[in-house]
Design a protein around this motif. Structure first.
Motif, PDB file in Angstrom:
ATOM      1  N   ALA A 231       0.837  -1.207   0.000  1.00 54.50           N
ATOM      2  CA  ALA A 231       0.000   0.000   0.000  1.00 54.50           C
ATOM      3  C   ALA A 231       0.870   1.255   0.000  1.00 54.50           C
ATOM      4  CB  ALA A 231      -0.926  -0.004   1.207  1.00 54.50           C
ATOM      5  N   LEU A 232       1.929   1.250   0.805  1.00 58.73           N
ATOM      6  CA  LEU A 232       2.815   2.421   0.843  1.00 58.73           C
ATOM      7  C   LEU A 232       3.506   2.613  -0.495  1.00 58.73           C
ATOM      8  CD1 LEU A 232       4.494   2.106   4.367  1.00 58.73           C
ATOM      9  CD2 LEU A 232       2.779   3.781   3.642  1.00 58.73           C
ATOM     10  N   ASN A 233       3.895   1.513  -1.109  1.00 61.93           N
ATOM     11  CA  ASN A 233       4.570   1.613  -2.396  1.00 61.93           C
ATOM     12  C   ASN A 233       3.626   2.166  -3.461  1.00 61.93           C
ATOM     13  OD1 ASN A 233       6.653   1.049  -4.409  1.00 61.93           O
ATOM     14  ND2 ASN A 233       5.227  -0.509  -5.113  1.00 61.93           N
ATOM     15  N   ARG A 234       2.368   1.741  -3.428  1.00 58.63           N
ATOM     16  CA  ARG A 234       1.422   2.153  -4.462  1.00 58.63           C
ATOM     17  C   ARG A 234       0.897   3.568  -4.220  1.00 58.63           C
ATOM     18  NH1 ARG A 234      -2.265  -0.856  -3.266  1.00 58.63           N
ATOM     19  NH2 ARG A 234      -1.403  -2.774  -4.079  1.00 58.63           N
ATOM     20  N   SER A 235       0.583   3.872  -2.952  1.00 59.62           N
ATOM     21  CA  SER A 235      -0.148   5.111  -2.676  1.00 59.62           C
ATOM     22  C   SER A 235       0.559   6.055  -1.709  1.00 59.62           C
ATOM     23  CB  SER A 235      -1.533   4.772  -2.092  1.00 59.62           C
ATOM     24  OG  SER A 235      -2.216   3.860  -2.905  1.00 59.62           O
TER      25      SER A 235
END
Lengths: 379, 86
Positions: free
Chosen positions: A87-91
């Motif tokens: 999630a951190l990588n994507r958003s």
């Protein structure tokens, strides 16, 4: 030697002997993840540019299966850590993405803080709130049953803003953060569950993950798809271990030389458990491949895999316990532990009934899509 | 490169998609889809993926505003802007 081989060796050499002791104590040690970090598995959902190892979903699923063969509680670390890092990588904001390397390689655990006392499956009932503050956001609320919350360095927290639901990266040492251990659960005993209290916790603007109004969908929804894939593979690992224990018991000669394997009713139990476990594994692998291919119905396949695998775990653990007789009732024993762990698999990342409900939506949608081909203008 | 898409084409694809999950999509052009609770969170995720694949566009973080996704008309407008159509 592949990364999976390294993980398998590590589990055998460094973890296998100690897991029973941790499970008995009801707590993995604070640094339980540091050994795993060396295999690259903690960076599996992080690209190389942020210090990750960028594994495929299939490879990550396989890692979950292998870890669950030793401990489902430890496997759940991969579930939550994978969800949060992806999630951190994507958003995540640029500064937050720059910190992924620490989560990918340093053994710092990331935890997923969505559930509240009154908001389990119905995430729309979320009470936690995030208000705009002079320099970012001010978070207030209480998150429950946060896996590995007692040792996590970073939490992905879901809260309502004036512009809709949103996700935030909160650090353990942020002001206004209080972490309290939850009561030890029967399954996943050692997973260090915590209550996360946020009392006017102020964080900078860079901690917002994604956009307000899209926290539960783009961030949470996508994370849960990955989480369900992980639970599916973990459940397969549990089912396979339970089956192996059942088969070993069935094949042992008794005092009179007669083996349990000759009892027809027990043969039926084992046959059903094998079909459930094998079917679940194929569904889990198919879901992982669909996620890797970004296939149109990957979400649906993941729900099917989670549903089938968590139930296969229940079936296989139950059959194994029944075949072990009184031996299977020992409180600290592995046979009973698997029964308790399987219960957890049917609850986390969407309980069985919620997953059935979501899957029914998906199969109906797919049926509609396939039975009404072509675009509406031609109808 | 995304192919230029007209508003009618975009609307047709969006309605086709919504019809998978909703019983009646006629006349819902301005109905709130997300804030109105019409679409489950997973369905919103799949809708965004479907738009990206159908129109060969990239939905970036800055596009994630409710004003771009909360109604059929909003989505049609987003697709038109992304593909350079009108």
């Amino acid at each position: 030697m592949t990364a999976t081989d390294r993980l398998r060796d590590l589990l055998q050499d460094k973890y296998a002997d100690r897991i029973a002791e941790w499970e008995r104590a009801g707590a993995f040690p604070d640094d339980v993840a540091s050994g795993l970090a060396d295999t690259g598995v903690l960076g599996a959902m992080v690209p190389a540019e942020h210090g990750g190892t960028a594994w495929s979903h299939r490879a990550y699923g396989e890692a979950n299966r292998l870890v669950a063969q030793h401990s489902c509680g430890l496997q759940s670390l991969l579930t939550v850590h994978g969800m949060v890092t992806s999630a951190l990588n994507r958003s995540g904001s640029v500064p937050m993405r720059a910190e992924l390397a620490e989560l990918a390689a340093a053994g710092t655990v990331a935890a997923f803080a969505l559930t509240e006392a009154a908001a389990g499956s119905d995430v729309r009932a979320l009470r936690a709130a995030a208000e705009p503050a002079p320099d970012g956001w001010r978070l207030t609320g209480t998150k429950r049953w946060v896996s590995f919350g007692q040792i996590a360095g970073l939490f992905l927290v879901f809260a309502n803003t004036p512009d809709g639901d949103a996700a935030f990266a909160v650090r353990r040492d942020d002001p206004g953060v209080r972490i309290t251990p939850e009561a030890v659960t029967a399954g996943f005993r050692a997973s260090r569950l915590a209550i996360l209290d946020l009392d006017g916790c102020e964080v900078g603007p860079e901690r917002l993950v994604g956009r307000p109004g899209f926290g539960l969908t783009q961030v949470g929804g996508r994370a849960l798809v990955l989480g369900r894939m992980c639970v599916a593979f973990g459940s397969v690992g549990l089912a396979e271990t339970a089956l192996n224990a059942a088969l070993a018991r069935l094949d042992q000669p008794g005092p009179t030389g007669r083996r349990l394997r000759d009892h027809q009713l027990l043969r039926g139990l084992v046959a059903d458990a094998v079909v459930a476990a094998r079917g679940a594994r194929l569904l889990a692998e198919s879901a992982a491949d669909a996620l890797d291919a970004r296939a149109e119905w990957a979400v649906s396949e993941t729900l099917a895999a989670k549903l089938a695998a968590s139930r296969a775990a229940t079936v296989a653990a139950g059959v194994s316990a029944q075949i072990h007789g009184a031996e299977g009732l020992v409180e600290d024993g592995p046979v009973h532990r698997r029964v308790c762990d399987a219960r957890v698999m049917e609850v986390i990342e969407g309980n069985t009934q919620l997953v059935q409900d979501l899957l029914a939506d998906q199969v109906l949608a797919r049926w509609r899509a396939e039975s009404r081909p072509g675009d509406r203008r031609s109808r | 490169m995304p192919v230029r898409v007209t508003a009618d084409e975009a609307r047709s694809v969006v309605l086709d998609y919504l019809e998978r999950f909703l019983d009646d999509v006629e006349g819902i052009d301005d109905t709130p889809l997300i804030t109105g609770g019409l679409l489950d969170s997973l369905v919103v995720v799949q809708l965004i993926d479907h738009l990206q694949q159908s129109f060969d566009i990239a939905v970036a973080d800055e596009d994630l505003e409710l004003s771009n996704f909360d109604s059929v008309n909003a989505i049609v407008g987003l697709v038109a802007r992304k593909t350079g159509g009108s």
